[in-house]
Design a protein around this motif. Structure first.
Motif, PDB file in Angstrom:
ATOM      1  N   LEU A   4       0.879  -1.154   0.000  1.00 56.73           N
ATOM      2  CA  LEU A   4       0.000   0.000   0.000  1.00 56.73           C
ATOM      3  C   LEU A   4       0.923   1.211   0.000  1.00 56.73           C
ATOM      4  N   TYR A  39      -1.039  -0.715  -4.334  1.00 55.06           N
ATOM      5  CA  TYR A  39      -2.374  -0.219  -4.000  1.00 55.06           C
ATOM      6  C   TYR A  39      -2.253   1.174  -3.407  1.00 55.06           C
ATOM      7  N   ALA A  75      -7.586   0.447  -2.967  1.00 52.17           N
ATOM      8  CA  ALA A  75      -8.103  -0.316  -1.831  1.00 52.17           C
ATOM      9  C   ALA A  75      -9.241   0.472  -1.198  1.00 52.17           C
ATOM     10  N   CYS A 102      -6.938  -0.115   4.978  1.00 51.20           N
ATOM     11  CA  CYS A 102      -6.886  -0.411   3.543  1.00 51.20           C
ATOM     12  C   CYS A 102      -5.785  -1.431   3.252  1.00 51.20           C
ATOM     13  N   SER A 105      -6.987  -4.798   4.169  1.00 51.44           N
ATOM     14  CA  SER A 105      -8.022  -5.313   3.267  1.00 51.44           C
ATOM     15  C   SER A 105      -7.446  -5.966   2.016  1.00 51.44           C
ATOM     16  N   VAL A 106      -6.220  -5.605   1.654  1.00 52.15           N
ATOM     17  CA  VAL A 106      -5.596  -6.197   0.461  1.00 52.15           C
ATOM     18  C   VAL A 106      -4.454  -7.141   0.826  1.00 52.15           C
TER      19      VAL A 106
END
Length: 138
Positions: A4, A39, A75, A102, A105-106
């Motif tokens: 991220l 992301y 994300a 976020c 979540s990924v």
């Protein structure tokens, strides 16, 4: 490798902030070449759109962000994640906690940021852009 990318790294690239731009460019190049999965948090899109308004017109900003979305995934965040971020006592800055949510979540391996001290309590390790770039090119 899934990362991220924090808003500050994207901004380094977009507005050529020195001395950080070359490292940010390298991170995004890795994503573009699909050497890692990059992301960005959905809320970072609106933040970036606002922050770069002094440098680019509305049309240019939309185009820049659309181009970024061609090789960087977004994300999302749900109400439960927002609530978790709001009640979390380990983070004073809600935006940083939303970045963590976020990243979770990924299933990110890292949060790539210049502000690693903001993520000391993160379950996802934060890594400086230059350290990530070195790790990936070693």
């Amino acid at each position: 490798m899934v990362i991220l990318i924090d808003t500050n790294v994207i901004l380094d690239h977009l507005i050529s902030r020195q001395p950080f731009v070359d490292i940010a460019d390298g991170i995004l190049q890795l994503c573009f070449e699909q050497k890692c999965s990059g992301y960005i948090a959905a809320h970072s899109i609106t933040n970036i759109f606002y922050i770069i308004r002094k440098h680019f017109s509305t049309s240019e900003r939309k185009g820049i962000l659309l181009e970024l979305c061609e090789f960087i995934e977004v994300a999302g965040i749900q109400k439960k994640q927002v609530i978790d971020a709001l009640v979390n006592e380990d983070f004073d800055d809600i935006e940083d906690r939303l970045q963590v949510e976020c990243a979770r979540s990924v299933n990110a391996d890292y949060i790539v940021t210049r502000d690693i001290t903001d993520f000391v309590n993160s379950p996802i390790p934060a890594i400086l852009p230059e350290d990530f770039l070195q790790k990936m090119t070693a």
